[in-house]
Motif scaffolding. Structure first.
Motif, PDB file in Angstrom:
ATOM      1  N   GLY A 153     -11.109 -72.660 -13.350  1.00 29.74           N
ATOM      2  CA  GLY A 153     -10.067 -71.638 -13.728  1.00 29.74           C
ATOM      3  C   GLY A 153      -8.954 -71.441 -12.707  1.00 29.74           C
ATOM      4  O   GLY A 153      -8.273 -70.581 -12.889  1.00 29.74           O
ATOM      5  N   TYR A 154      -8.671 -72.745 -12.214  1.00 25.00           N
ATOM      6  CA  TYR A 154      -7.799 -72.715 -11.099  1.00 25.00           C
ATOM      7  C   TYR A 154      -6.586 -73.179 -11.726  1.00 25.00           C
ATOM      8  O   TYR A 154      -6.605 -74.120 -12.492  1.00 25.00           O
ATOM      9  CB  TYR A 154      -8.003 -73.441  -9.965  1.00 25.00           C
ATOM     10  CG  TYR A 154      -9.111 -72.693  -8.866  1.00 25.00           C
ATOM     11  CD1 TYR A 154      -8.676 -71.893  -7.859  1.00 25.00           C
ATOM     12  CD2 TYR A 154     -10.499 -72.994  -8.812  1.00 25.00           C
ATOM     13  CE1 TYR A 154      -9.637 -71.233  -7.063  1.00 25.00           C
ATOM     14  CE2 TYR A 154     -11.286 -72.701  -8.184  1.00 25.00           C
ATOM     15  CZ  TYR A 154     -11.120 -71.776  -7.107  1.00 25.00           C
ATOM     16  OH  TYR A 154     -12.112 -71.230  -6.423  1.00 25.00           O
ATOM     17  N   CYS A 155      -5.416 -72.892 -11.292  1.00 24.57           N
ATOM     18  CA  CYS A 155      -4.171 -73.691 -11.353  1.00 24.57           C
ATOM     19  C   CYS A 155      -3.608 -74.017 -10.095  1.00 24.57           C
ATOM     20  O   CYS A 155      -4.012 -73.609  -9.094  1.00 24.57           O
ATOM     21  CB  CYS A 155      -3.006 -72.730 -11.999  1.00 24.57           C
ATOM     22  SG  CYS A 155      -2.593 -71.284 -11.091  1.00 24.57           S
ATOM     23  N   VAL A 156      -2.723 -75.071  -9.971  1.00 25.25           N
ATOM     24  CA  VAL A 156      -2.066 -75.754  -8.835  1.00 25.25           C
ATOM     25  C   VAL A 156      -0.610 -75.593  -8.802  1.00 25.25           C
ATOM     26  O   VAL A 156       0.040 -75.694  -9.890  1.00 25.25           O
ATOM     27  CB  VAL A 156      -2.377 -77.324  -9.004  1.00 25.25           C
ATOM     28  CG1 VAL A 156      -1.845 -77.928  -7.525  1.00 25.25           C
ATOM     29  CG2 VAL A 156      -3.917 -77.742  -8.904  1.00 25.25           C
ATOM     30  N   LEU A 157      -0.425 -75.112  -7.342  1.00 21.94           N
ATOM     31  CA  LEU A 157       1.015 -74.993  -7.446  1.00 21.94           C
ATOM     32  C   LEU A 157       1.599 -75.751  -5.941  1.00 21.94           C
ATOM     33  O   LEU A 157       0.754 -75.814  -5.226  1.00 21.94           O
ATOM     34  CB  LEU A 157       1.351 -73.227  -6.945  1.00 21.94           C
ATOM     35  CG  LEU A 157       1.187 -72.241  -8.229  1.00 21.94           C
ATOM     36  CD1 LEU A 157      -0.472 -72.036  -8.323  1.00 21.94           C
ATOM     37  CD2 LEU A 157       2.066 -71.175  -7.785  1.00 21.94           C
ATOM     38  N   LEU A 158       2.758 -76.050  -6.467  1.00 20.52           N
ATOM     39  CA  LEU A 158       3.499 -76.913  -5.044  1.00 20.52           C
ATOM     40  C   LEU A 158       4.549 -75.884  -4.559  1.00 20.52           C
ATOM     41  O   LEU A 158       5.670 -75.818  -5.486  1.00 20.52           O
ATOM     42  CB  LEU A 158       3.954 -78.220  -5.031  1.00 20.52           C
ATOM     43  CG  LEU A 158       4.145 -78.872  -3.708  1.00 20.52           C
ATOM     44  CD1 LEU A 158       3.299 -79.200  -2.860  1.00 20.52           C
ATOM     45  CD2 LEU A 158       5.260 -80.125  -4.282  1.00 20.52           C
ATOM     46  N   THR A 159       5.025 -75.468  -3.294  1.00 18.16           N
ATOM     47  CA  THR A 159       6.059 -74.629  -3.207  1.00 18.16           C
ATOM     48  C   THR A 159       6.954 -75.395  -2.117  1.00 18.16           C
ATOM     49  O   THR A 159       6.190 -76.306  -1.447  1.00 18.16           O
ATOM     50  CB  THR A 159       5.677 -73.215  -2.952  1.00 18.16           C
ATOM     51  OG1 THR A 159       5.392 -73.265  -1.406  1.00 18.16           O
ATOM     52  CG2 THR A 159       4.752 -72.526  -3.592  1.00 18.16           C
ATOM     53  N   ASP A 160       8.326 -74.750  -1.955  1.00  9.72           N
ATOM     54  CA  ASP A 160       8.903 -75.619  -1.032  1.00  9.72           C
ATOM     55  C   ASP A 160       8.581 -74.658   0.177  1.00  9.72           C
ATOM     56  O   ASP A 160       7.683 -73.601   0.203  1.00  9.72           O
ATOM     57  CB  ASP A 160      10.250 -75.495  -1.284  1.00  9.72           C
ATOM     58  CG  ASP A 160      11.061 -73.994  -1.525  1.00  9.72           C
ATOM     59  OD1 ASP A 160      10.245 -73.249  -1.261  1.00  9.72           O
ATOM     60  OD2 ASP A 160      12.120 -74.027  -2.068  1.00  9.72           O
ATOM     61  N   ALA A 161       9.407 -74.827   1.285  1.00 10.43           N
ATOM     62  CA  ALA A 161       9.188 -74.359   2.437  1.00 10.43           C
ATOM     63  C   ALA A 161       9.333 -72.932   2.542  1.00 10.43           C
ATOM     64  O   ALA A 161       9.037 -72.129   3.538  1.00 10.43           O
ATOM     65  CB  ALA A 161       9.658 -75.186   3.954  1.00 10.43           C
ATOM     66  N   GLY A 162      10.116 -72.343   1.583  1.00 11.14           N
ATOM     67  CA  GLY A 162      10.528 -71.077   1.374  1.00 11.14           C
ATOM     68  C   GLY A 162       9.586 -70.193   0.614  1.00 11.14           C
ATOM     69  O   GLY A 162       9.781 -69.063   0.503  1.00 11.14           O
ATOM     70  N   GLY A 163       8.524 -70.731  -0.113  1.00 12.59           N
ATOM     71  CA  GLY A 163       7.570 -70.088  -0.951  1.00 12.59           C
ATOM     72  C   GLY A 163       7.991 -70.362  -2.504  1.00 12.59           C
ATOM     73  O   GLY A 163       7.219 -69.464  -3.062  1.00 12.59           O
ATOM     74  N   VAL A 164       8.945 -71.120  -2.644  1.00 18.57           N
ATOM     75  CA  VAL A 164       9.473 -71.009  -4.264  1.00 18.57           C
ATOM     76  C   VAL A 164       8.571 -72.161  -4.774  1.00 18.57           C
ATOM     77  O   VAL A 164       8.527 -73.377  -4.420  1.00 18.57           O
ATOM     78  CB  VAL A 164      10.786 -71.333  -4.322  1.00 18.57           C
ATOM     79  CG1 VAL A 164      11.293 -71.374  -5.754  1.00 18.57           C
ATOM     80  CG2 VAL A 164      11.590 -70.007  -3.796  1.00 18.57           C
ATOM     81  N   THR A 165       7.952 -71.769  -6.052  1.00 19.66           N
ATOM     82  CA  THR A 165       7.091 -72.874  -6.690  1.00 19.66           C
ATOM     83  C   THR A 165       7.692 -73.859  -7.489  1.00 19.66           C
ATOM     84  O   THR A 165       8.616 -73.376  -8.278  1.00 19.66           O
ATOM     85  CB  THR A 165       6.071 -72.174  -7.581  1.00 19.66           C
ATOM     86  OG1 THR A 165       5.350 -71.205  -7.226  1.00 19.66           O
ATOM     87  CG2 THR A 165       5.036 -73.087  -8.245  1.00 19.66           C
ATOM     88  N   VAL A 166       7.716 -75.034  -6.840  1.00 19.61           N
ATOM     89  CA  VAL A 166       8.695 -76.068  -7.545  1.00 19.61           C
ATOM     90  C   VAL A 166       7.861 -76.914  -8.382  1.00 19.61           C
ATOM     91  O   VAL A 166       8.492 -77.788  -9.298  1.00 19.61           O
ATOM     92  CB  VAL A 166       9.436 -76.921  -6.555  1.00 19.61           C
ATOM     93  CG1 VAL A 166      10.579 -76.103  -5.853  1.00 19.61           C
ATOM     94  CG2 VAL A 166       8.648 -77.359  -5.451  1.00 19.61           C
ATOM     95  N   ASP A 167       6.533 -77.154  -8.549  1.00 21.75           N
ATOM     96  CA  ASP A 167       5.810 -77.494  -9.303  1.00 21.75           C
ATOM     97  C   ASP A 167       4.525 -76.717  -9.850  1.00 21.75           C
ATOM     98  O   ASP A 167       4.112 -76.312  -8.784  1.00 21.75           O
ATOM     99  CB  ASP A 167       5.392 -79.181  -8.794  1.00 21.75           C
ATOM    100  CG  ASP A 167       5.238 -79.932  -9.984  1.00 21.75           C
ATOM    101  OD1 ASP A 167       5.157 -79.431 -11.050  1.00 21.75           O
ATOM    102  OD2 ASP A 167       5.039 -81.120  -9.863  1.00 21.75           O
ATOM    103  N   PHE A 168       3.781 -77.078 -10.853  1.00 18.01           N
ATOM    104  CA  PHE A 168       2.917 -76.265 -11.135  1.00 18.01           C
ATOM    105  C   PHE A 168       1.935 -76.820 -12.434  1.00 18.01           C
ATOM    106  O   PHE A 168       2.445 -77.632 -13.149  1.00 18.01           O
ATOM    107  CB  PHE A 168       3.568 -74.993 -11.763  1.00 18.01           C
ATOM    108  CG  PHE A 168       2.415 -74.075 -12.792  1.00 18.01           C
ATOM    109  CD1 PHE A 168       1.505 -73.411 -12.208  1.00 18.01           C
ATOM    110  CD2 PHE A 168       2.587 -74.402 -14.168  1.00 18.01           C
ATOM    111  CE1 PHE A 168       0.797 -72.313 -13.011  1.00 18.01           C
ATOM    112  CE2 PHE A 168       1.846 -73.525 -15.041  1.00 18.01           C
ATOM    113  CZ  PHE A 168       0.816 -72.840 -14.412  1.00 18.01           C
ATOM    114  N   LEU A 169       0.611 -76.904 -12.205  1.00 18.01           N
ATOM    115  CA  LEU A 169      -0.243 -77.265 -13.052  1.00 18.01           C
ATOM    116  C   LEU A 169      -1.305 -76.202 -13.399  1.00 18.01           C
ATOM    117  O   LEU A 169      -1.879 -75.863 -12.567  1.00 18.01           O
ATOM    118  CB  LEU A 169      -0.946 -78.515 -12.662  1.00 18.01           C
ATOM    119  CG  LEU A 169      -0.102 -79.856 -12.458  1.00 18.01           C
ATOM    120  CD1 LEU A 169      -1.072 -80.772 -12.015  1.00 18.01           C
ATOM    121  CD2 LEU A 169       0.534 -80.265 -13.628  1.00 18.01           C
ATOM    122  N   GLY A 170      -1.205 -75.702 -14.757  1.00 24.03           N
ATOM    123  CA  GLY A 170      -2.289 -74.752 -15.052  1.00 24.03           C
ATOM    124  C   GLY A 170      -2.394 -74.860 -16.436  1.00 24.03           C
ATOM    125  O   GLY A 170      -1.942 -75.684 -17.474  1.00 24.03           O
TER     126      GLY A 170
END
Length: 649
Positions: A90-107
């Motif tokens: 049930g998880y999704c995966v997020l990659l954020t930049d150093a400012g916390g903005v999600t720039v890639d996502f798998l869900g």
């Protein structure tokens, strides 16, 4: 407001606002308590003010993605591998930049709306200053991996979530990104997330190391591990040295190890100052299969033993990565790609990205309206790559009948089905071995065949119909579509795991009507025609004003017709253009108001059908697709011929 949310707000106000202790059962751990305090006293967040997740506009998101573009390409494989591990839980995966903005996502795209509402989505802003205590924001604030579980969140809006995040550092020790896995629901106990925490740490470490090895591919790389058995295959610590033996980079684990040893930063220091060994003797650590004792070195101050494997730079030293520009200069764009644009900024950005991708194994998804040049772009990527001497095999998934597409793609053995070739047949995937497989109109691939294609992408092997042994294939897959694959996934008509495999890199081509190099393109098409001609000024003006619903394919047909009609003087005026188009402007060519509810692709198809008097054959010829493809698109969007109430030709 629910009771649980009210109780949570009261707990945050009591602990962080008033500094009063909580009962042991409700007291958060020190990391969470410190974050709550920051949120109130430094970020000035109000715990009584519950706010929805912040999702940035697409243009702002693109700017964040472009700044992290190279790391995104490197990290994508790691994200996919991690998602395969946790998606079933049930998880999704997020990659954020150093400012916390999600720039890639798998869900799970079936839960698209729910995930977006919760902020587990592309473009979400999880900086602690805005979102309060959360996995991403608190990992950024502390520089450490952290689990923020349910009631650990500062904002009561987020207390159903569990979020586990780990920072990703660049080789100079700067926080570059954050890897996060989150779930909408989970067991109550925070201890249930221990495995999630370990997984995120492992994959963040892998992304860091992959980025490190790209940076320092032209330097000495030292691999270090406490155990000699793992030093070559899975080193904990990576250190890069320049030609003079000075430290120019390290992964996060090596940074912590060496800075603890010395008590200060180590970049720029000589190798000999940190290790009881000489830089000139690194050659003895190159050989594989050295015994453990032969690999052992000690740290200069503490005498701690580590095991070393050294990787030398390539024989021919090239420009250090630190001198590499953030964007690829025009001179570095391969000629086949450079020839696609006459200076359109949007297309040039995609060409720059494609130039970085040509020799990777990453799958590429090219999107754009019908006729916008997706196959031309894919061929240019192939011709610019090291695979240029191998086949480029194009497959139109919409043009092959469903009953034949399996045998066409995967091949078959002799006698495997009625009508099979007597000697069997190798499929198109095998024909592309060593080269590029271009899957056009991938959105029309039958759902039943999608798992088989997924296996080709994941395992790099193909099983022919009637076969019992898979055959290895080496193919670079480029897919293309004009359809919204995310929407198809939501509708259950396209597999989400296949989508993520195909969209390792996504290149979006602009429609012709938006391209600033349109006159250059027209002159180029005219110059390439066998009959020499030139465009009159009024024709150039018409070319700019016309909306080009058929994009490049339509322009090519118009230019070919006009060149054929040009007189002895070779001048193309308005009289030489197709009669049906002369005088057509953007307003006249736009679909009727009643069609405004249709997506843009459907509106363009409707316009083609009207212009062709509802002749499906003529439209299929104009678009360069099979008649059945046009019928399927009409059925998908509910387009019916006005006179008879059903599609006709």
């Amino acid at each position: 407001m629910e009771t649980l949310q009210r109780e949570h707000i009261h707990a945050v106000m009591r602990l962080a606002g008033e500094g009063m202790p909580l009962a042991d059962a409700r007291a958060p751990d020190p990391v969470i308590r410190a974050s709550w305090t920051r949120c109130v006293h430094e970020h000035h967040l109000d715990p009584t003010r519950m706010q929805e997740a912040i999702i940035l506009p697409s243009q702002v998101l693109r700017e964040h993605q472009e700044r992290l573009e190279e790391l995104l390409h490197i990290a994508r494989h790691g994200l996919e591998a991690l998602y395969q591990q946790v998606a079933g839980l049930g998880y999704c995966v997020l990659l954020t930049d150093a400012g916390g903005v999600t720039v890639d996502f798998l869900g799970d795209l079936q839960l698209d709306a729910t995930l977006r509402h919760a902020g587990l989505y592309l473009g979400s802003d999880w900086n602690e200053q805005h979102a309060g205590t959360c996995g991403v924001g608190t990992a950024i604030a502390t520089g450490q991996a952290v689990t923020v579980h349910q009631g650990d969140h500062f904002d009561a809006t987020h207390i159903p979530l569990t979020c586990t995040a780990a920072p990703v550092y660049d080789p100079l020790g700067r926080l570059k990104a954050v890897l996060d896995i989150s779930a909408l629901t989970s067991p109550q106990a925070k201890s249930s997330q221990q495995l999630a925490l370990q997984l995120v740490k492992v994959y963040a470490h892998r992304v860091e190391d992959a980025n490190f090895l790209r940076w320092f591919r032209n330097h000495w790389v030292l691999k270090l591990h406490p155990s000699p058995e793992f030093v070559e295959i899975s080193p904990d610590h990576l250190v890069a040295l320049d030609a003079g033996g000075r430290i120019v980079g390290h992964n996060r684990a090596a940074q912590l190890l060496l800075e603890a040893e010395l008590g200060s930063a180590v970049l720029g220091l000589p190798f000999d100052q940190l290790f009881n060994a000489r830089f000139e003797d690194l050659g003895r650590y190159l050989r594989a299969m050295l015994s453990g004792d032969q690999r052992a070195v000690t740290l200069a101050r503490s005498g701690r033993v580590v095991f070393l494997h050294a990787v030398p730079p390539p024989a021919r030293w090239s420009t250090p990565p630190a001198a590499t520009a953030t964007s690829l200069p025009d001179a570095c764009v391969p000629a086949p790609l450079a020839q696609l644009s006459g200076g359109d900024p949007a297309l040039d950005r995609q060409i720059q990205r494609a130039a970085r991708l040509v020799d990777t194994t990453m799958s590429v998804l090219i999107t754009g309206e019908t006729g916008s040049g997706k196959e031309y772009f894919a061929k240019a990527m192939h011709q610019a790559s090291q695979r240029r001497g191998k086949p480029f095999v194009a497959v139109n998934c919409a043009a092959i009948p469903e009953t034949l597409i399996e045998s066409e793609l995967f091949g078959h053995l002799a006698g495997s089905f009625s009508g099979a070739a007597p000697k069997g047949k190798s499929g198109l995937i095998q024909e592309a071995d060593g080269g590029t497989l271009f899957l056009d109109e991938i959105g029309d691939m039958p759902l039943a065949l999608q798992p088989r294609l997924l296996r080709v992408l994941a395992e790099r092997e193909v099983m022919p119909i009637g076969g019992t042994r898979a055959r290895k294939v080496d193919v670079r897959v480029i897919a293309a579509t004009h359809a919204d694959l995310v929407a198809l996934v939501r509708e259950g008509r396209f597999r989400d795991d296949l989508y993520y495999r195909l969209a390792g890199a996504h290149l979006a081509l602009p429609p012709l009507r938006q391209r600033r190099d349109l006159p250059w393109l027209a002159h180029r098409m005219v110059s390439e025609h066998p009959s020499p001609a030139r465009l009159a000024p009024e024709v150039e003006a018409w070319l700019r004003a016309y909306p080009w619903p058929g994009n490049l394919r339509e322009m090519k047909n118009v230019i070919a017709y006009a060149c054929a009609m040009a007189g002895k003087d070779g001048v193309i005026g308005l009289a030489e253009l197709p009669d049906a188009l002369v005088g057509c402007d953007a307003a006249a060519a736009a679909p009727a108001a009643g069609a405004s509810s249709l997506p843009p692709e459907a509106q363009l198809l409707l316009q083609y059908l009207r212009a062709a008097g509802w002749s499906v054959s003529a439209v299929a010829h104009q678009l360069g697709v099979a008649r059945m493809t046009v019928y399927r698109r009409m059925q998908r969007w509910g387009i019916r011929q006005p006179d008879r109430g059903n599609p006709g030709n």
